[in-house]
Write a protein that holds these residues in place. Sequence first.
Motif, PDB file in Angstrom:
ATOM      1  N   LEU A   2      -3.112  -3.042   0.557  1.00 28.92           N
ATOM      2  CA  LEU A   2      -3.306  -3.304  -0.867  1.00 28.92           C
ATOM      3  C   LEU A   2      -2.020  -3.054  -1.631  1.00 28.92           C
ATOM      4  O   LEU A   2      -1.225  -2.191  -1.271  1.00 28.92           O
ATOM      5  N   ALA A   3      -1.826  -3.812  -2.675  1.00 33.66           N
ATOM      6  CA  ALA A   3      -0.651  -3.611  -3.525  1.00 33.66           C
ATOM      7  C   ALA A   3      -0.839  -2.336  -4.337  1.00 33.66           C
ATOM      8  O   ALA A   3      -1.927  -2.041  -4.813  1.00 33.66           O
ATOM      9  N   THR A   4       0.203  -1.567  -4.476  1.00 32.49           N
ATOM     10  CA  THR A   4       0.110  -0.328  -5.235  1.00 32.49           C
ATOM     11  C   THR A   4       0.829  -0.484  -6.568  1.00 32.49           C
ATOM     12  O   THR A   4       1.847  -1.150  -6.675  1.00 32.49           O
ATOM     13  N   SER A   9      -2.891   3.703  -5.640  1.00 28.02           N
ATOM     14  CA  SER A   9      -3.436   2.426  -5.174  1.00 28.02           C
ATOM     15  C   SER A   9      -4.710   2.112  -5.966  1.00 28.02           C
ATOM     16  O   SER A   9      -5.294   2.999  -6.588  1.00 28.02           O
ATOM     17  N   PRO A  10      -5.149   0.871  -5.965  1.00 22.05           N
ATOM     18  CA  PRO A  10      -6.379   0.522  -6.692  1.00 22.05           C
ATOM     19  C   PRO A  10      -7.610   1.288  -6.198  1.00 22.05           C
ATOM     20  O   PRO A  10      -8.476   1.651  -6.996  1.00 22.05           O
ATOM     21  N   LEU A  11      -7.684   1.572  -4.907  1.00 20.40           N
ATOM     22  CA  LEU A  11      -8.808   2.343  -4.371  1.00 20.40           C
ATOM     23  C   LEU A  11      -8.809   3.763  -4.937  1.00 20.40           C
ATOM     24  O   LEU A  11      -9.848   4.278  -5.361  1.00 20.40           O
ATOM     25  N   GLU A  12      -7.646   4.392  -4.971  1.00 22.51           N
ATOM     26  CA  GLU A  12      -7.543   5.739  -5.527  1.00 22.51           C
ATOM     27  C   GLU A  12      -7.865   5.751  -7.018  1.00 22.51           C
ATOM     28  O   GLU A  12      -8.505   6.675  -7.517  1.00 22.51           O
TER      29      GLU A  12
END
Length: 68
Positions: A2-4, A9-12
């Motif tokens: 995933l792009a950060t 990151s988007p998940l975090e």
Amino acid sequence: MLATFGLVSPLEAGIFLVIALVIFGPGKLPDVGKALGKGIKEFKSASQGDDIVQNPTENKSAKLDKVE
């Protein structure tokens, strides 16, 4: 992968938002975001050396006092 964005990151970021929603609740979350944004804005202006922080709500109340 995933792009950060920066260091998160988007998940975090999503996990962080869910935790914040559980802690503060849906009614208080906009107020927390507004206070956080205001704090960041004041920090940026102080770090750049701006002595005067303009608050648009104070200007509106001053204008209302003059009208009455």
